[in-house]
Structure formats: C-alpha cells, structure tokens
Design a protein around this motif. Structure first.
Motif, PDB file in Angstrom:
ATOM      1  N   TRP A 159       0.975   7.047   1.356  1.00 16.38           N
ATOM      2  CA  TRP A 159       1.147   5.400   1.219  1.00 16.38           C
ATOM      3  C   TRP A 159      -0.680   6.127  -0.490  1.00 16.38           C
ATOM      4  O   TRP A 159      -0.967   6.602   0.067  1.00 16.38           O
TER       5      TRP A 159
ATOM      6  N   HIS B 264      -3.071   3.764  -2.902  1.00 21.01           N
ATOM      7  CA  HIS B 264      -3.812   3.496  -2.851  1.00 21.01           C
ATOM      8  C   HIS B 264      -5.296   3.552  -4.588  1.00 21.01           C
ATOM      9  O   HIS B 264      -4.880   4.610  -5.313  1.00 21.01           O
TER      10      HIS B 264
ATOM     11  N   THR C 102       5.869  -0.985  -4.160  1.00 24.32           N
ATOM     12  CA  THR C 102       4.447  -1.684  -3.375  1.00 24.32           C
ATOM     13  C   THR C 102       3.658  -1.998  -4.202  1.00 24.32           C
ATOM     14  O   THR C 102       3.372  -2.353  -5.141  1.00 24.32           O
ATOM     15  N   ASP C 103       2.679  -3.023  -3.356  1.00 23.40           N
ATOM     16  CA  ASP C 103       1.645  -3.793  -4.027  1.00 23.40           C
ATOM     17  C   ASP C 103       0.556  -3.290  -3.102  1.00 23.40           C
ATOM     18  O   ASP C 103       0.698  -3.174  -1.859  1.00 23.40           O
ATOM     19  N   GLY C 104      -1.032  -3.884  -2.883  1.00 22.91           N
ATOM     20  CA  GLY C 104      -2.119  -4.041  -2.549  1.00 22.91           C
ATOM     21  C   GLY C 104      -2.906  -5.288  -3.029  1.00 22.91           C
ATOM     22  O   GLY C 104      -2.584  -5.715  -4.230  1.00 22.91           O
TER      23      GLY C 104
ATOM     24  N   LYS D 282     -11.234  -0.941  -2.329  1.00 17.49           N
ATOM     25  CA  LYS D 282      -9.907  -0.186  -2.550  1.00 17.49           C
ATOM     26  C   LYS D 282      -9.174  -1.432  -2.146  1.00 17.49           C
ATOM     27  O   LYS D 282      -9.133  -2.164  -0.956  1.00 17.49           O
ATOM     28  N   ALA D 283      -8.033  -0.929  -3.286  1.00 12.74           N
ATOM     29  CA  ALA D 283      -6.312  -1.802  -2.563  1.00 12.74           C
ATOM     30  C   ALA D 283      -5.669  -0.645  -2.246  1.00 12.74           C
ATOM     31  O   ALA D 283      -5.366   0.718  -2.467  1.00 12.74           O
ATOM     32  N   GLN D 284      -5.551  -1.275  -0.583  1.00 16.70           N
ATOM     33  CA  GLN D 284      -4.488  -0.652   0.147  1.00 16.70           C
ATOM     34  C   GLN D 284      -2.792  -0.620  -0.187  1.00 16.70           C
ATOM     35  O   GLN D 284      -2.636  -1.746   0.226  1.00 16.70           O
ATOM     36  N   GLY D 285      -2.326   0.855  -0.794  1.00 22.51           N
ATOM     37  CA  GLY D 285      -0.676  -0.121  -1.030  1.00 22.51           C
ATOM     38  C   GLY D 285      -0.186   0.180   0.830  1.00 22.51           C
ATOM     39  O   GLY D 285      -0.678   0.321   1.125  1.00 22.51           O
ATOM     40  N   VAL D 286       0.805  -0.017   0.629  1.00 30.04           N
ATOM     41  CA  VAL D 286       1.352  -0.164   2.298  1.00 30.04           C
ATOM     42  C   VAL D 286       2.793   0.250   2.487  1.00 30.04           C
ATOM     43  O   VAL D 286       3.815  -0.159   1.481  1.00 30.04           O
TER      44      VAL D 286
ATOM     45  N   CYS E 178      -1.091   3.021 -10.682  1.00 26.84           N
ATOM     46  CA  CYS E 178      -1.582   2.272  -9.968  1.00 26.84           C
ATOM     47  C   CYS E 178      -1.388   1.276 -11.490  1.00 26.84           C
ATOM     48  O   CYS E 178      -1.579   1.557 -13.026  1.00 26.84           O
TER      49      CYS E 178
END
Length: 192
Positions: free
Chosen positions: A119, A121, A151-153, A169-173, A182
């Motif tokens: 994943w 981030h 994906t996005d976060g 932190k922006a976490q992707g899924v 990013c």
C-alpha cells in the motif's frame, strides 16, 4: 417342606430411565464450586468492562464541545446597542480557502510503498499560511508510471496556528505496483 423362608428384602427405589447417573458425593461439591467461581468471575469481568466504558465515555464527553444550554431568560433583543455616531467594527472572517493558495501550505516530504502489504502512503508537512488557526483536509492521488490514478488517500489536521507546521500521513488503500508516485489533488483550509 417348611414355609419358614426369610422374608423378601425391602423393595429399593429404581432410578428413572431419564435421570442422569448419580455422581459420587465429592463431585457434586466440586461442580458447585466451579459454577460459583465461573459466575463470580463473570460478574467481576462485567463490572470491569462497565467501569472501562464509563471512564472512556467520561473522557470523550469532556473533549466534545456541546452547545450552550438554552436560557430561560426573557428575550432582550437581537443586537447590542451601539452609541450614536459610532460605526461597529467587525472583522471579516477568513474564508474557507481551496485551491492553489491552500495547496502552497502542503509539501509532500516522502512518497513510499509498504514492502509488506504494497500500500502506498504520502508523508506531508502542512504549514498554516493563513491569518487565523485553521484545519486542513488534503486529498492525495497515487499514480502509476503512466500517470493513471491507482488509488487515493486523505490527511487531516485540526486547529493549526498561523505559521505553525505539522506532519501528517495520507494513506492509500489497496496494493499498488513499485514505482507509484504521489500528487496533491486538492487542499482545503478551513479557519477555526
């Protein structure tokens, strides 16, 4: 022949065919002890859980800002009176900013893929460039090598003082391939 036979033994009660077999006397006492300890232990655990939930709700209720209680005072009027001839001085609230002005407040400091789960981030630094404390919502896109969005976060921060910075932190899924990059898609700055 003699009729002097001993009398037959007294008739013994026969157990019911549906009844369980009789347990030895010591087993019944141990079973009762085990049941008593299980019930007592269950009550102790239930009491501990109730105390834990109560303390958590109490701490959460302290951090929630509730609206002021309604007053029973009679209605006095909607405005404070200003002395004649004076203009009221009102500061214009800072508007919600979205777009390039707010995007300048956000920097991607690291874009990485987790080696175990795959994943992506983005580590971000947010610096409040406004005049008042603000909360930020940062939308990040994760792109493949051709620039397609995989994906996005999202990352958020609350009550950031003017000029102050914070790391979020922006976490992707979902799993992404190696080489994913990013990009900040949108930033919203909401004055507090």
């Amino acid at each position: 022949m003699s009729d002097n036979l001993p009398p037959p033994p007294p008739e013994q009660p026969q157990p019911s065919p549906w009844a369980p077999p009789a347990a030895p006397p010591g087993k019944q006492q141990r079973t009762g002890l085990i049941v008593s300890l299980a019930v007592g232990g269950g009550l102790v655990v239930a009491g501990a859980l109730v105390a834990l939930v109560y303390s958590l709700l109490d701490s959460v209720s302290d951090s929630i800002a509730l609206p002021p209680a309604r007053s029973d005072a009679p209605y006095s009027g909607p405005y404070d009176e200003q002395p004649y001839g004076e203009d009221p001085v009102e500061e214009e609230p800072e508007p919600v900013v979205s777009g390039p002005a707010a995007e300048r407040d956000v920097t991607i400091t690291r874009c990485a893929r987790d080696s175990l789960i795959g994943w992506q981030h983005a580590d971000l630094t947010v610096v409040n460039g406004g005049r008042s404390p603000a909360g930020y919502v940062v939308f990040v896109e994760f792109l493949d090598t051709k620039g397609a969005v995989l994906t996005d976060g999202i990352a958020t921060t609350d009550d950031l003082a003017p000029g102050a910075s914070v790391k979020v932190k922006a976490q992707g899924v979902g799993e992404v391939p190696t080489g994913t990059t990013c990009r900040v898609k949108q930033v919203t700055r909401d004055p507090m």
